[in-house]
Design a protein around this motif. Structure first.
Motif, short mmCIF file in Angstrom:
data_model
loop_
_atom_site.label_atom_id
_atom_site.label_comp_id
_atom_site.label_asym_id
_atom_site.label_seq_id
_atom_site.Cartn_x
_atom_site.Cartn_y
_atom_site.Cartn_z
N CYS A 77 38.88 -20.26 -61.66
CA CYS A 77 38.87 -20.69 -63.00
C CYS A 77 37.57 -21.71 -62.85
O CYS A 77 37.97 -22.80 -63.57
CB CYS A 77 40.03 -21.20 -63.53
N THR A 78 36.66 -21.75 -62.09
CA THR A 78 35.73 -22.68 -61.96
C THR A 78 34.33 -22.41 -62.34
O THR A 78 33.32 -22.89 -62.19
CB THR A 78 35.65 -23.04 -60.40
N GLY A 79 34.27 -20.97 -63.03
CA GLY A 79 33.16 -20.54 -63.63
C GLY A 79 32.05 -20.28 -62.68
O GLY A 79 32.29 -20.01 -61.65
N ALA A 80 30.63 -20.21 -63.14
CA ALA A 80 29.52 -19.97 -62.39
C ALA A 80 29.28 -20.94 -61.29
O ALA A 80 28.89 -20.48 -60.13
CB ALA A 80 28.36 -19.77 -63.37
N PRO A 81 29.55 -22.35 -61.58
CA PRO A 81 29.40 -23.04 -60.36
C PRO A 81 30.35 -22.78 -59.42
O PRO A 81 29.93 -22.95 -58.04
CB PRO A 81 29.70 -24.62 -61.06
N GLY A 82 31.67 -22.38 -59.66
CA GLY A 82 32.60 -22.02 -58.41
C GLY A 82 32.14 -20.88 -57.61
O GLY A 82 32.17 -20.91 -56.35
N PHE A 83 31.44 -19.88 -58.40
CA PHE A 83 30.80 -18.68 -57.67
C PHE A 83 29.57 -19.30 -56.91
O PHE A 83 29.64 -18.65 -55.59
CB PHE A 83 30.12 -17.74 -58.85
N GLN A 84 28.92 -20.01 -57.37
CA GLN A 84 27.83 -20.54 -56.32
C GLN A 84 28.24 -21.28 -55.03
O GLN A 84 27.76 -21.09 -53.98
CB GLN A 84 27.06 -21.53 -56.97
#
Lengths: 383, 383
Positions: A77-84
């Motif tokens: 649940c950390t969105g696109a920055p988490g995926f980065q």
């Protein structure tokens, strides 16, 4: 020896500084080949952590060179920055190992909804890469723990080849996987599709039947790496057997170390019309909070077992249900059986047998009691 | 005034000696007419207590003259002898009241799997019949309690007619009813089929949406009696409105008095594609033990909300989920929103809003936190 029991693997576990406790929190497992085959199963939760999304793609082609795992943060649940962040972790690890980022599986575990501190994490990858050793399995197993109290490792040795594994998970052990991170290794010679089939079958009756509190994690991952370093080609049954042995051993250890549990409960449903029926009934009983509290209080409250069975759609006649608790037939034909005071719940192990008298299928779910300590650990976890 | 608020009813509550505590444990509600219309809804658990099986038949013809209720024993899983006990209770009550046994609803609550002590129970029926009074509603409400700490009564008064009710239930408040015994009364003039339709609608959005611990009882019964004593013919919407008002009031009291709870939690799911989706998601969140422990610890752990949402089949995009806890938008677009430290969980009331952004349906489930006291009460209940 954990994941480094089979030949062709190195591992490490280090302190990256992600956990406030200062305990080891970053693990690395590397497959030195000659084969770099891999397969994995993941949580079926539709809310999936970034590392799950990433790792799904990594193993899709049947190849992986390494698994990097961190505790101290789930990156869910950390969105696109988490995926980065996950992507960057894989790239950094790949650079250090001289492999492709797309062949690095990433696993994370810890609190949901917070970004990972990337600087210490990447420094931890460097440290782990430097510490990689053919006997590093136990260190790696230590570094993936969260609220677990002991590392969990297992191995199955065969003539000329072996399988090994490590696991973390305590609480949130649930349906079709749990907050469970498991890395399995083998030095058998096996192609990716056979490896995947063996993994599916091995987890189906072991790790997927552990259900500590009915909650399903966003991060569950079970990955298997095959190095082929033994040179031994194994048949499918042998491979499945060895992986099942390792997974069953790890599953038992997960239940035994579940958060705050005082009893390990095996709910075995027999004489069901189908395995699906047996599983539905076993899960319903295993998730009944009232029963789990009763077991904590050493109370063989079989009425709560029947009330849980009654909520399912399984084939049974309510007047033809039998329940035994630790060998005492407390319910017979849907009514009172032997005296409940004969049941001894003083030990850690509890066995609840339910007979549906509707066929010859059976299934077992392993769970725990619901205790003061469970409430305490899970109310204090993020604070 | 509880069930004796509407005209045409008498009630009583007495000590029969079924409870070790010596507290009142037998209640009687009598409909003196002129109408003797009745309707009821029961647990959907397939393992049903003897009084449920009996009472289902009683109300099938739309008529009932009395409801006799005992606490101190559920008479569930007691086989044919248990059914005989229920039958005998109805016959004894009918004899004392000069009505037919087939018009006496029986309700029982307490431990499953034990026979009722019939001698004190029948003597209690005699005492209750002698004590029947037009203001006996509060006494009756007292006598049906088990682990409840306070009696629960409600009424809705209208121009010339009214509705009243009493309820017991604490813990095991669950799906499509719970260990919930509810008796509703009205002096409106209404035929049985309209009464049944109004009851269904009134319970659907109130008592059936209380889910304390996900466990479903073997004994749940909600019965409504209509005396017609007001002489006022009401239209269907008016009737449904009054019964809904009483049921909603009782539902709130049940949640507020649930076993060992420290917080009352309303899980409201909005912008769902369908009401079924909203309900599935709300129940999944309301049953998540990890979240319920977090709320107990005053921890706004929204990651556990998302993990629970993710286990459902409802229509939603994981990257388009919003969660607010007590008005603070802690999760926005599936990721981190406002600072979780802004959430105040110090009070009793907790409101969790989940937005699925998939339509315009909504539903709310009322539940409680999972506490040390819950574990304690439910581990010690039968001992």
């Amino acid at each position: 020896m954990s994941v480094t029991q089979p030949r062709g693997f190195r591992a490490a576990g280090v302190v990256a500084g992600l956990k406030a406790s200062g305990r080891p929190d970053l693990a690395l497992v590397v497959n030195d080949g000659p084969d770099h085959h891999a397969a994995a199963v993941f949580t079926t939760n539709r809310v999936q952590a970034a590392p799950v999304t990433w790792s799904r793609h990594v193993v899709a082609d049947g190849r992986a060179d390494a698994v990097v795992l961190n505790s101290g943060g789930a990156n869910a649940c950390t969105g696109a920055p988490g995926f980065q962040d996950t992507h960057r972790t894989a790239e950094h690890t790949a650079d250090r190992l001289g492999v492709a980022a797309g062949d690095v599986v990433v696993c994370s575990t810890g609190l949901i909804g917070e970004r990972l501190p990337m600087e210490p994490l990447l420094a931890g990858v460097d440290a782990a890469a430097s510490a990689l050793a053919p006997d590093g399995g136990p260190d790696a197993a230590e570094a993936i723990l969260t609220t677990d109290t002991v590392p969990k490792t297992a191995q199955a040795t065969r003539e000329g080849w072996s399988a090994g594994g490590m696991a973390k998970g305590a609480g949130m052990l649930a349906p079709a996987l749990a907050t469970m991170l498991v890395v399995l290794t083998t030095d058998a010679v096996v192609d990716p599709s056979r490896l995947h089939a063996a993994l599916r079958e091995a987890t189906r009756t072991t790790l997927e039947r552990v259900d500590s509190d009915g909650c399903m994690s966003t991060n569950d991952t079970v990955v298997v790496l095959a190095s082929g370093a033994s040179g031994v080609e194994v048949d499918q049954d042998e491979l499945t057997g060895a992986l099942t042995e390792v997974c069953a051993d790890l599953a038992r250890q997960l239940v035994a170390d579940a958060e705050g549990a005082h009893h390990d409960i095996a709910v075995q449903v027999r004489t069901a019309a189908t395995e699906e029926d047996a599983l539905e009934v076993a899960r319903s009983v295993a998730r009944n909070n009232l029963l789990k509290c009763a077991v904590f209080g050493n109370d063989p409250n079989w009425g709560r077992v029947l009330a849980a069975v009654g909520t399912t759609a399984a084939a049974f006649d309510p007047d033809d249900l039998d329940v035994a608790i630790n060998g005492v037939q407390v319910c017979r034909g849907g009514g009172v059986g032997e005296d409940r005071s004969l049941v001894d719940l003083g030990g850690r192990e509890v066995h609840i047998d339910v007979d549906l008298h509707a066929g010859d299928a059976e299934a077992t779910i392993w769970t725990n009691d619901l205790t003061h300590d469970y409430v305490h650990e899970n109310s204090a976890y993020s604070t």
